[in-house]
Write a protein that holds these residues in place. Structure first.
Motif, PDB file in Angstrom:
ATOM      1  N   ALA A   1      -0.449  -2.884  -5.842  1.00  0.00           N
ATOM      2  CA  ALA A   1      -0.053  -1.481  -5.929  1.00  0.00           C
ATOM      3  C   ALA A   1      -0.941  -0.756  -6.930  1.00  0.00           C
ATOM      4  O   ALA A   1      -1.274  -1.288  -7.993  1.00  0.00           O
ATOM      5  CB  ALA A   1       1.408  -1.376  -6.356  1.00  0.00           C
ATOM      6  N   LYS A   2      -1.331   0.465  -6.590  1.00  0.00           N
ATOM      7  CA  LYS A   2      -2.213   1.238  -7.457  1.00  0.00           C
ATOM      8  C   LYS A   2      -1.498   1.586  -8.761  1.00  0.00           C
ATOM      9  O   LYS A   2      -0.377   2.101  -8.750  1.00  0.00           O
ATOM     10  CB  LYS A   2      -2.633   2.521  -6.745  1.00  0.00           C
ATOM     11  CG  LYS A   2      -3.721   3.301  -7.462  1.00  0.00           C
ATOM     12  CD  LYS A   2      -4.173   4.484  -6.622  1.00  0.00           C
ATOM     13  CE  LYS A   2      -5.306   5.232  -7.323  1.00  0.00           C
ATOM     14  NZ  LYS A   2      -5.764   6.389  -6.503  1.00  0.00           N
ATOM     15  N   PRO A   3      -2.129   1.319  -9.906  1.00  0.00           N
ATOM     16  CA  PRO A   3      -1.492   1.626 -11.191  1.00  0.00           C
ATOM     17  C   PRO A   3      -1.203   3.122 -11.360  1.00  0.00           C
ATOM     18  O   PRO A   3      -1.968   3.975 -10.906  1.00  0.00           O
ATOM     19  CB  PRO A   3      -2.522   1.157 -12.215  1.00  0.00           C
ATOM     20  CG  PRO A   3      -3.322   0.122 -11.499  1.00  0.00           C
ATOM     21  CD  PRO A   3      -3.407   0.609 -10.087  1.00  0.00           C
ATOM     22  N   LEU A   4      -0.089   3.407 -12.021  1.00  0.00           N
ATOM     23  CA  LEU A   4       0.308   4.773 -12.352  1.00  0.00           C
ATOM     24  C   LEU A   4       0.513   4.854 -13.857  1.00  0.00           C
ATOM     25  O   LEU A   4       0.908   3.871 -14.485  1.00  0.00           O
ATOM     26  CB  LEU A   4       1.619   5.148 -11.657  1.00  0.00           C
ATOM     27  CG  LEU A   4       1.705   4.952 -10.150  1.00  0.00           C
ATOM     28  CD1 LEU A   4       3.142   5.151  -9.689  1.00  0.00           C
ATOM     29  CD2 LEU A   4       0.777   5.923  -9.445  1.00  0.00           C
ATOM     30  N   ILE A   5       0.257   6.035 -14.424  1.00  0.00           N
ATOM     31  CA  ILE A   5       0.507   6.235 -15.845  1.00  0.00           C
ATOM     32  C   ILE A   5       1.339   7.503 -16.009  1.00  0.00           C
ATOM     33  O   ILE A   5       0.945   8.581 -15.553  1.00  0.00           O
ATOM     34  CB  ILE A   5      -0.809   6.324 -16.639  1.00  0.00           C
ATOM     35  CG1 ILE A   5      -1.552   4.981 -16.566  1.00  0.00           C
ATOM     36  CG2 ILE A   5      -0.530   6.702 -18.098  1.00  0.00           C
ATOM     37  CD1 ILE A   5      -2.908   4.959 -17.241  1.00  0.00           C
ATOM     38  N   ILE A   6       2.507   7.356 -16.635  1.00  0.00           N
ATOM     39  CA  ILE A   6       3.448   8.460 -16.776  1.00  0.00           C
ATOM     40  C   ILE A   6       3.761   8.663 -18.244  1.00  0.00           C
ATOM     41  O   ILE A   6       4.086   7.706 -18.968  1.00  0.00           O
ATOM     42  CB  ILE A   6       4.760   8.181 -15.997  1.00  0.00           C
ATOM     43  CG1 ILE A   6       4.459   7.898 -14.522  1.00  0.00           C
ATOM     44  CG2 ILE A   6       5.709   9.352 -16.112  1.00  0.00           C
ATOM     45  CD1 ILE A   6       4.538   6.453 -14.149  1.00  0.00           C
ATOM     46  N   GLN A   7       3.692   9.896 -18.705  1.00  0.00           N
ATOM     47  CA  GLN A   7       3.942  10.217 -20.102  1.00  0.00           C
ATOM     48  C   GLN A   7       5.437  10.272 -20.387  1.00  0.00           C
ATOM     49  O   GLN A   7       6.245  10.547 -19.508  1.00  0.00           O
ATOM     50  CB  GLN A   7       3.307  11.565 -20.450  1.00  0.00           C
ATOM     51  CG  GLN A   7       3.316  11.901 -21.936  1.00  0.00           C
ATOM     52  CD  GLN A   7       2.546  13.179 -22.239  1.00  0.00           C
ATOM     53  OE1 GLN A   7       1.984  13.800 -21.342  1.00  0.00           O
ATOM     54  NE2 GLN A   7       2.511  13.566 -23.504  1.00  0.00           N
ATOM     55  N   ASN A   8       5.788  10.029 -21.648  1.00  0.00           N
ATOM     56  CA  ASN A   8       7.183  10.106 -22.056  1.00  0.00           C
ATOM     57  C   ASN A   8       7.610  11.561 -22.240  1.00  0.00           C
ATOM     58  O   ASN A   8       6.851  12.501 -21.977  1.00  0.00           O
ATOM     59  CB  ASN A   8       7.405   9.309 -23.350  1.00  0.00           C
ATOM     60  CG  ASN A   8       6.735   9.942 -24.571  1.00  0.00           C
ATOM     61  OD1 ASN A   8       6.239  11.061 -24.538  1.00  0.00           O
ATOM     62  ND2 ASN A   8       6.709   9.208 -25.671  1.00  0.00           N
ATOM     63  N   SER A   9       8.826  11.753 -22.714  1.00  0.00           N
ATOM     64  CA  SER A   9       9.303  13.076 -23.107  1.00  0.00           C
ATOM     65  C   SER A   9       8.817  13.352 -24.526  1.00  0.00           C
ATOM     66  O   SER A   9       9.209  12.657 -25.470  1.00  0.00           O
ATOM     67  CB  SER A   9      10.840  13.132 -23.071  1.00  0.00           C
ATOM     68  OG  SER A   9      11.331  14.207 -23.848  1.00  0.00           O
ATOM     69  N   GLU A  10       7.956  14.350 -24.688  1.00  0.00           N
ATOM     70  CA  GLU A  10       7.461  14.682 -26.024  1.00  0.00           C
ATOM     71  C   GLU A  10       8.604  15.105 -26.941  1.00  0.00           C
ATOM     72  O   GLU A  10       8.575  14.839 -28.148  1.00  0.00           O
ATOM     73  CB  GLU A  10       6.410  15.784 -25.923  1.00  0.00           C
ATOM     74  CG  GLU A  10       5.130  15.329 -25.235  1.00  0.00           C
ATOM     75  CD  GLU A  10       4.077  16.410 -25.187  1.00  0.00           C
ATOM     76  OE1 GLU A  10       4.369  17.548 -25.623  1.00  0.00           O
ATOM     77  OE2 GLU A  10       2.953  16.124 -24.732  1.00  0.00           O
ATOM     78  N   PHE A  11       9.604  15.745 -26.374  1.00  0.00           N
ATOM     79  CA  PHE A  11      10.782  16.156 -27.145  1.00  0.00           C
ATOM     80  C   PHE A  11      11.468  14.949 -27.779  1.00  0.00           C
ATOM     81  O   PHE A  11      11.775  14.938 -28.981  1.00  0.00           O
ATOM     82  CB  PHE A  11      11.760  16.916 -26.236  1.00  0.00           C
ATOM     83  CG  PHE A  11      13.151  17.023 -26.779  1.00  0.00           C
ATOM     84  CD1 PHE A  11      13.447  17.890 -27.816  1.00  0.00           C
ATOM     85  CD2 PHE A  11      14.179  16.247 -26.247  1.00  0.00           C
ATOM     86  CE1 PHE A  11      14.746  17.984 -28.334  1.00  0.00           C
ATOM     87  CE2 PHE A  11      15.467  16.333 -26.745  1.00  0.00           C
ATOM     88  CZ  PHE A  11      15.749  17.205 -27.797  1.00  0.00           C
ATOM     89  N   LEU A  12      11.711  13.898 -26.965  1.00  0.00           N
ATOM     90  CA  LEU A  12      12.379  12.721 -27.516  1.00  0.00           C
ATOM     91  C   LEU A  12      11.453  11.909 -28.414  1.00  0.00           C
ATOM     92  O   LEU A  12      11.908  11.276 -29.370  1.00  0.00           O
ATOM     93  CB  LEU A  12      12.918  11.843 -26.388  1.00  0.00           C
ATOM     94  CG  LEU A  12      14.279  12.221 -25.814  1.00  0.00           C
ATOM     95  CD1 LEU A  12      14.743  11.200 -24.794  1.00  0.00           C
ATOM     96  CD2 LEU A  12      15.329  12.383 -26.909  1.00  0.00           C
ATOM     97  N   GLN A  13      10.153  11.900 -28.113  1.00  0.00           N
ATOM     98  CA  GLN A  13       9.230  11.186 -28.990  1.00  0.00           C
ATOM     99  C   GLN A  13       9.285  11.755 -30.403  1.00  0.00           C
ATOM    100  O   GLN A  13       9.362  11.011 -31.389  1.00  0.00           O
ATOM    101  CB  GLN A  13       7.793  11.268 -28.477  1.00  0.00           C
ATOM    102  CG  GLN A  13       6.793  10.638 -29.455  1.00  0.00           C
ATOM    103  CD  GLN A  13       5.390  10.570 -28.931  1.00  0.00           C
ATOM    104  OE1 GLN A  13       5.166  10.204 -27.784  1.00  0.00           O
ATOM    105  NE2 GLN A  13       4.406  10.908 -29.763  1.00  0.00           N
ATOM    106  N   LYS A  14       9.260  13.079 -30.514  1.00  0.00           N
ATOM    107  CA  LYS A  14       9.317  13.713 -31.838  1.00  0.00           C
ATOM    108  C   LYS A  14      10.618  13.377 -32.551  1.00  0.00           C
ATOM    109  O   LYS A  14      10.651  13.272 -33.781  1.00  0.00           O
ATOM    110  CB  LYS A  14       9.158  15.220 -31.688  1.00  0.00           C
ATOM    111  CG  LYS A  14       7.760  15.645 -31.272  1.00  0.00           C
ATOM    112  CD  LYS A  14       7.672  17.152 -31.062  1.00  0.00           C
ATOM    113  CE  LYS A  14       6.275  17.554 -30.609  1.00  0.00           C
ATOM    114  NZ  LYS A  14       6.189  19.020 -30.343  1.00  0.00           N
TER     115      LYS A  14
END
Length: 289
Positions: free
Chosen positions: A170-183
Motif C-alpha cells: 500500500a502506498k504510504p500516507l502522511i497525515i498531520q496531527n491537530s496543531e491545537f491539541l499538539q500545543k
C-alpha cells in the motif's frame, strides 16, 4: 436518507455495536489506549467514575478529573480496530441513532492517544515521551476512504523515493496531527517527530522469527529519513489511522507515546509500567490546563 441497519449496526438497547455505548456515555474529550488493562490505570486518577462497560477488547470508563469530564476507551491493537472505534465514536455524536440520519450540526471531539512504542532514533531514549507531529501510514487501511484532502504528497513522495518502497505494498500516507491539541499536550519533556504505523507487529515492523521479510533494511531506511527536519521517531500500530479518520471526520487528534524500547540500540525499559504511569499523569494534567 437513513443509513441502513447493515451499515450502522446497533445493539438491542440502542448502543453502537462494537463499543456498546450510547451518546450519553461518552465525553467530548477522549483518551484512547490500546491495552484494556490500561483503562483503570487512567481512571483510578479520576475524581469519580460515572460509567463503565466492556465488550470484547473495547473497555470504556467515563468520569471526571479535577472537574473535567473525560472518557477512556481501549481500542485493542492495530489500524483495523481504530477504524471501528473512530467511526462508532463519531456516530455517537454526529448521527441521530433513532432516525439514522447524520446531524446538520456536527460535534468535534478531542482525541488523545496514550500509547507505548519503540524508538527508531538513537537520541530518543527509553523512558521518554514522543508526541507525533505526523502519522506515517504504511498499513493501507486509510486507502479505503477518500483521503486526497488530508495527504502530504511532497513528504510522501520523498519517503517512497528514500525507501525504494515496493509498489506491491500500500502506498504510504502522511497525515498531520491537530496543531491545537499538539500545543496543548507538548512541553520540553516531549520529543516530536513522525510516527510510523504498521499493520502488524512482526514482519510489518521488521521483526524476523521464522519468516523472511520483503525488505530487511526498511527500519534502517526509516531511521535515516529526514524531510525538512522531520524524522521518523517511532513505530507502532495506531497513530496514522487515528489521525487520518479524525481529520476526515472533523475531530482533533494527537498521539503521545511512552518509549519503552529503542530499536536502534536494542534497549528496553527496566520499568515500563512506571514510564506509562508517568505519561498518564502528564497527559491528564495537560488536558486540564
Amino acid at each position: 436518507m437513513p443509513i441502513k441497519a447493515s451499515e450502522l449496526i446497533l445493539n438491542p438497547d440502542g448502543s453502537v455495536y462494537h463499543l456498546n455505548l450510547k451518546p450519553e456515555h461518552v465525553a467530548k474529550t477522549i483518551i484512547l489506549v490500546g491495552d484494556q488493562d490500561r483503562v483503570p490505570k487512567i481512571s483510578k486518577h479520576f475524581d469519580s467514575i460515572e460509567f463503565e462497560t466492556q465488550k470484547r477488547e473495547f473497555k470504556t470508563h467515563t468520569g471526571t478529573y479535577r472537574g473535567k469530564r473525560i472518557t477512556v476507551i481501549s481500542t485493542g491493537i492495530g489500524p483495523d480496530n481504530i477504524d471501528i472505534v473512530l467511526n462508532e465514536l463519531d456516530a455517537l455524536f454526529n448521527i441521530d441513532l433513532e432516525t439514522r440520519i447524520p446531524k446538520k450540526e456536527l460535534t468535534s471531539l478531542e482525541i488523545i492517544r496514550v500509547g507505548t512504542s519503540g524508538s527508531l532514533q538513537n537520541d530518543i531514549p527509553v523512558d521518554s515521551f514522543v508526541l507525533s507531529t505526523h502519522g506515517l501510514d504504511i498499513n493501507g487501511m486509510l486507502h479505503f476512504y477518500q483521503i486526497e484532502s488530508i495527504r502530504n504528497p511532497e513528504m510522501e513522495s520523498a519517503f517512497i523515493k528514500h525507501t525504494n518502497w515496493d509498489a506491491n505494498k500500500a502506498k504510504p500516507l502522511i497525515i498531520q496531527n491537530s496543531e491545537f491539541l499538539q500545543k496543548k499536550i507538548e512541553s520540553n519533556l516531549t520529543f516530536k517527530g513522525l510516527t510510523a504505523t504498521a499493520g502488524g507487529f512482526y514482519g510489518p515492523q521488521g521483526r524476523v522469527l521464522r519468516l523472511a521479510i520483503q525488505d530487511e533494511n526498511l527500519n534502517h531506511k526509516m531511521d535515516n529519513f529526514n524531510f525538512n527536519g522531520v524524522k521518523v521517531t517511532n513505530l507502532e500500530m495506531e497513530t496514522s489511522a487515528i489521525y487520518g479518520l479524525s481529520k476526515l471526520l472533523g475531530h482533533h487528534a494527537v498521539s503521545i507515546n511512552a518509549i519503552i524500547a529503542n530499536r536502534a540500540n536494542g534497549t528496553f525499559s527496566k520499568n515500563p509500567g512506571q514510564v506509562v504511569e508517568n505519561l498518564i499523569i502528564y497527559t491528564l494534567n495537560k488536558i486540564i490546563e
